[in-house]
Design an enzyme around this catalytic site. Structure first.
Site, PDB file in Angstrom:
ATOM      1  N   ASP A  21      -2.458  -2.810   3.631  1.00 17.37           N
ATOM      2  CA  ASP A  21      -3.786  -3.175   3.130  1.00 17.37           C
ATOM      3  C   ASP A  21      -4.355  -2.078   2.233  1.00 17.37           C
ATOM      4  OD1 ASP A  21      -5.992  -4.829   2.862  1.00 17.37           O
ATOM      5  OD2 ASP A  21      -7.007  -4.022   4.632  1.00 17.37           O
ATOM      6  N   ASN A  69      -4.806 -15.623   3.137  1.00 18.13           N
ATOM      7  CA  ASN A  69      -4.853 -15.073   1.773  1.00 18.13           C
ATOM      8  C   ASN A  69      -4.854 -16.154   0.680  1.00 18.13           C
ATOM      9  OD1 ASN A  69      -2.891 -12.117   2.636  1.00 18.13           O
ATOM     10  ND2 ASN A  69      -5.112 -12.298   2.428  1.00 18.13           N
TER      11      ASN A  69
HETATM   12  C1  IPE Z   1      -4.218  -8.471   5.880  1.00 19.64           C
HETATM   13  O1  IPE Z   1      -5.052  -7.910   4.926  1.00 19.64           O
HETATM   14  C2  IPE Z   1      -3.141  -9.286   5.221  1.00 19.64           C
HETATM   15  C3  IPE Z   1      -2.105  -8.544   4.514  1.00 19.64           C
HETATM   16  C4  IPE Z   1      -2.017  -7.244   4.414  1.00 19.64           C
HETATM   17  C5  IPE Z   1      -1.074  -9.349   3.907  1.00 19.64           C
HETATM   18  P1  IPE Z   1      -6.389  -8.638   4.453  1.00 19.64           P
HETATM   19  O2  IPE Z   1      -6.981  -7.780   3.416  1.00 19.64           O
HETATM   20  O3  IPE Z   1      -6.097 -10.047   4.081  1.00 19.64           O
HETATM   21  O4  IPE Z   1      -7.255  -8.642   5.787  1.00 19.64           O
HETATM   22  P2  IPE Z   1      -8.838  -8.702   5.989  1.00 19.64           P
HETATM   23  O5  IPE Z   1      -9.335  -9.823   5.138  1.00 19.64           O
HETATM   24  O6  IPE Z   1      -9.386  -7.393   5.553  1.00 19.64           O
HETATM   25  O7  IPE Z   1      -9.017  -8.925   7.454  1.00 19.64           O
HETATM   26  C1  IPE Z   2      -3.389  -5.946   0.800  1.00 19.29           C
HETATM   27  O1  IPE Z   2      -4.307  -5.392  -0.083  1.00 19.29           O
HETATM   28  C2  IPE Z   2      -2.439  -6.893   0.130  1.00 19.29           C
HETATM   29  C3  IPE Z   2      -2.603  -8.301   0.520  1.00 19.29           C
HETATM   30  C4  IPE Z   2      -3.482  -8.763   1.353  1.00 19.29           C
HETATM   31  C5  IPE Z   2      -1.695  -9.232  -0.099  1.00 19.29           C
HETATM   32  P1  IPE Z   2      -5.693  -6.106  -0.379  1.00 19.29           P
HETATM   33  O2  IPE Z   2      -5.530  -6.981  -1.565  1.00 19.29           O
HETATM   34  O3  IPE Z   2      -6.227  -6.786   0.814  1.00 19.29           O
HETATM   35  O4  IPE Z   2      -6.578  -4.856  -0.771  1.00 19.29           O
HETATM   36  P2  IPE Z   2      -8.092  -4.602  -0.370  1.00 19.29           P
HETATM   37  O5  IPE Z   2      -8.191  -4.725   1.102  1.00 19.29           O
HETATM   38  O6  IPE Z   2      -8.898  -5.631  -1.085  1.00 19.29           O
HETATM   39  O7  IPE Z   2      -8.360  -3.218  -0.862  1.00 19.29           O
HETATM   40 MG    MG Z   3      -7.444  -6.201   2.309  1.00 20.70          MG
END
Ligand code: IPE
Ligand code: IPE
Ligand code: MG
Length: 241
Positions: A21, A69
């Site tokens: 993340d 997602n």
């Molecule tokens: C979790 O991250 C999913 C992945 C890393 C693929 P998210 O960014 O989607 O999670 P939340 O929304 O902060 O809980």
């Molecule tokens: C994790 O990074 C990757 C996926 C969830 C696919 P994020 O896209 O959630 O990055 P932040 O949390 O917005 O910084």
């Molecule tokens: Mg995220």
């Protein structure tokens, strides 16, 4: 290999799971589009897989795309799909050379047919590799996994009532069937939550949360997590000798 009793300290995790993340925030800090963060995040994966092999980790499960997602803007979703296709294409040689067995966990039927075919081909091509199993969780949700396991058990046992189902039965029908439970769960990006990742499989995992954003999480950061893991005393509900 670790065949330790439940209350014996295990110093190398057999199964490491990572919630990758922080890609979006990494890009935002640099005034770049979120998609640049995803590309940087994906580029770092190979070195981390290799570092896990070097540490003797047997299973590495990476959360790449959650069932939630899909709720992101469509251009971000297609960038993530594109990166996944590219990864399967570009990393195949390295995976073969390094003995990486690739598995994709999740409901891949929701993906474009081209991606589904590449996933099947990559899984087939690496099936005899033994250095490490790399699970990429894509369109994965822990709740989906559990419901799917119940359904799968029902199909496999048409004459049986669900009343006879045991924890072991369910475990055998999860997407991680045949693999050990997660020993170490790492989440980068500063949040302290599971976000519907491996719910069943992390029952006794050690949980490591770090503020480091995923594109900055390198081998040194991984070493830090392993050192921390090595200092934990796992009791699995029992008492120490
Ligand atoms: C979790 O991250 C999913 C992945 C890393 C693929 P998210 O960014 O989607 O999670 P939340 O929304 O902060 O809980
Ligand atoms: C994790 O990074 C990757 C996926 C969830 C696919 P994020 O896209 O959630 O990055 P932040 O949390 O917005 O910084
Ligand atoms: Mg995220």
């Amino acid at each position: 290999m670790n065949s330790a009793l439940p209350h014996t300290p295990i110093h190398t995790p057999r199964h490491v799971a990572i919630i990758m993340d922080g890609n979006g925030r990494w890009a935002k800090q640099r005034h770049m589009p979120r998609t640049v963060g995803h590309a940087r995040g994906a580029a770092g994966v190979r070195a981390l897989v290799q570092a896990c092999v070097d540490h003797g980790v047997e299973y590495l499960t990476l959360f790449a795309f959650s069932t939630e997602n899909w709720g992101r803007p469509s251009d971000e979703v297609s960038t993530l799909m594109g990166l996944f296709i590219q990864y399967l294409e570009k990393e195949m040689k390295a995976m073969q050379a390094e003995g990486v067995r690739l598995r994709v966990l999740g409901d891949i039927s929701a993906f474009p047919v081209e991606l589904q075919e590449r996933i099947e081909a990559a899984q087939g091509a690496t099936v005899h590799n033994h250095a490490i199993t790399l699970n990429v969780a894509a369109n994965y949700g822990g709740r989906w996994d559990i419901v799917n396991a119940v359904k799968s058990w029902g199909h496999a046992n048409p004459g049986l009532s669900v009343q006879s189902m045991t924890e072991q039965d369910l475990t055998q029908h999860l997407s991680t069937s045949g693999m050990p439970e997660v020993d170490l769960l790492i989440r980068t990006g500063g949040e302290s939550r599971i976000s519907n990742f491996l719910l069943w499989q992390v029952a006794y995992a050690e949980l490591y949360f770090t503020d480091v954003l995923w594109p900055d999480f390198d081998e040194k950061q991984l070493d830090k997590a392993f050192t921390w893991f090595g200092s934990r005393q796992r009791r699995f509900g029992a008492v120490t000798a």
